[in-house]
Write an enzyme that holds these catalytic residues in place. Structure first.
Site, PDB file in Angstrom:
ATOM      1  N   SER A   1       0.793  -1.229   0.000  1.00  0.00           N
ATOM      2  CA  SER A   1       0.000   0.000   0.000  1.00  0.00           C
ATOM      3  C   SER A   1       0.824   1.277   0.000  1.00  0.00           C
ATOM      4  CB  SER A   1      -0.941   0.009   1.208  1.00  0.00           C
ATOM      5  OG  SER A   1      -0.202  -0.002   2.425  1.00  0.00           O
TER       6      SER A   1
ATOM      7  N   HIS B   1      -5.368  -3.943  -1.999  1.00  0.00           N
ATOM      8  CA  HIS B   1      -5.154  -2.984  -3.082  1.00  0.00           C
ATOM      9  C   HIS B   1      -5.072  -3.647  -4.458  1.00  0.00           C
ATOM     10  CE1 HIS B   1      -4.502   0.590  -0.541  1.00  0.00           C
ATOM     11  NE2 HIS B   1      -4.031  -0.291   0.330  1.00  0.00           N
TER      12      HIS B   1
ATOM     13  N   LYS C   1     -11.408  -0.133  -1.298  1.00  0.00           N
ATOM     14  CA  LYS C   1     -10.440   0.329  -2.288  1.00  0.00           C
ATOM     15  C   LYS C   1     -11.084   0.316  -3.677  1.00  0.00           C
ATOM     16  CE  LYS C   1      -7.471   0.307   1.131  1.00  0.00           C
ATOM     17  NZ  LYS C   1      -8.151  -0.411   2.226  1.00  0.00           N
TER      18      LYS C   1
END
Length: 438
Positions: A226, A254, A285
């Site tokens: 991240s 992610h 996300k």
């Protein structure tokens, strides 16, 4: 702060503004206030307030937690907290990778669920909080991930904390990439397991750390990291873990819904969906919602039902959010062009940065770190970017190691080429003025 006592607990504001002590704290950061020598639990508050009000807030820390008054789209209105102004900014700081948080179908689904179920679940999943929409999401998510079962958690953080503490016990080993998310580390700590960290994305060091460990072992990596935006060297990590007889968990917070031909993540990208034992991801996300999930075997699901305390003892995810996430998942399956648009935007923005000589470290993903490596200077640069019209948050300790400060760009499919061009122009202009690039 270790060398402060309760006798110094009066704040700078109470003493009439900046004081000699407040001025002296300009070199401090959060690490100076982790410990206190006083026996009074609250003694640290005074010195902390001296630092906060005397130097930290006005020097740039006010940038954190400033409220938006618009959705987290390509352009936002930000309620600036130092001069109390409403700023209209280009936004490169929000996740929302596929732009789904404001998709009409997602909003309509959440509205319909709000009318049907009300605001909250009003109970934990294990008792009265499970509704049919939760089970529908779990069923469709499991099918999407090609797994027997998927379990939904209220947040991504609670997913990792609940999973690790449910599975691991004192004496077991958790072997972590040193850059994994704090929730993974906290889950291992809560489990009271033995922890080893291996050097970031270094298979040889993973192999070294696994040697000498016995019993139950779990290796944990992320799909896309991240803060650095680089991808796990998953084939090597899986091969080493399997050879050592260890289980492996991947956190695809992610990368879920973004990587792979069908959006199933880095595991699909590498063709290792069946080789990774536990799959974790989030809805905040790429899906633009909230919550997290664990996908794996039905037996894993059954066990977590009883032992994942962060789920058992938390209120279930709001049914309105759940319905919105379900709609977003269906859009991901139906519209692969969203992923295509995302990667086109990523390539375009990267080309602009590369031409200007901007340091993006090892990133290859939609997360692009703009490396500053100057903890004192970055807050001033962030303020300047904001004044120029760009919302891009500084990342400093403790989110990253000291002297590894950076801005973190998050590219979305909802960004237009014009938005990206203008945002890049602002960023490059300021970096040149601040002599970060030539």
């Amino acid at each position: 702060m270790a060398n402060q006592s309760g006798a110094e607990s009066e704040t700078a504001d109470q003493r009439g503004g900046d004081t000699p002590q407040a001025v002296a704290t300009t070199e401090y950061d959060y690490s100076n206030f982790y410990y206190s020598s006083s026996d009074d639990l609250f003694a640290i508050f005074g010195p902390y307030d001296d630092w906060w009000y005397g130097s930290a807030r006005n020097s740039g820390y006010y940038l954190f937690s400033q409220p938006m008054s618009t959705p987290p789209g390509p352009r936002i209105n930000l309620e600036e907290q130092l001069h109390h102004e409403t700023l209209k900014l280009f936004n490169l700081a929000s996740y929302n990778y596929l732009g789904l948080s404001t998709h009409p179908e997602v909003i309509a689904a959440a509205h319909a669920a709000l009318d049907k179920y009300g605001l909250g679940a009003a109970g934990s999943p294990i008792l009265s909080g499970t509704m049919d929409v939760h089970l529908t999401l779990e069923k469709e998510l499991a099918a999407f991930k090609h797994k027997e079962a998927a379990m939904v958690f209220p947040t991504g953080y609670s997913t990792n904390v609940g999973l690790l503490s449910a599975l691991m016990r004192p004496g077991d080993w958790v072997i972590l990439d040193q850059n994994v998310h704090a929730s993974i580390v906290d889950g291992a700590i809560l489990a009271k397991a033995q922890v080893k960290f291996f050097r970031h994305n270094q298979p040889a060091d993973l192999e070294k750390k696994l040697k000498g460990t016995t019993g139950k072992r779990l290796v944990v990596v992320e799909g896309v990291y991240s803060m650095d935006g680089d991808i796990a060297r998953l084939p090597e990590m899986v091969e080493i873990s399997k050879r050592a007889g260890a289980r492996i968990l991947i956190d695809e917070a992610h990368s879920s819904f973004v990587y792979g031909a069908e959006g199933r993540g880095v595991v699909e990208h590498f063709g290792l969906e069946d080789e990774v034992d536990i799959h974790v991801g989030t809805f905040s996300k790429a899906l633009g919602g909230q919550g997290g999930y664990v996908a794996g075997s039905q037996s894993l699901y059954n066990y977590l039902m009883g032992f994942a305390r962060s789920r058992v003892f938390s209120c279930a995810l709001s049914p309105a959010v759940t319905a919105g996430v379900l709609a977003a998942l269906r859009i991901v399956k139906r519209e692969p062009q969203l992923r295509q648009r995302l990667w086109e935007n990523v390539a375009h923005f990267r080309s602009l940065l590369a031409t200007a000589g901007v340091d993006v470290a090892e990133s290859t993903s939609q997360i692009i770190p703009i490396m500053i490596r100057n903890d004192r200077k970055i807050l001033g640069i962030a303020q300047k970017l904001q004044k120029e019209g760009l919302y891009l948050q500084p990342i400093i300790f403790p989110a990253v190691a000291k002297h590894r400060s950076r801005f973190r760009v998050s590219i979305s499919a909802s960004h237009s080429t014009a938005d990206l061009d203008r945002a890049a122009a602002i960023l490059i202009k300021v970096l040149r003025e601040e002599e970060i690039i030539k």
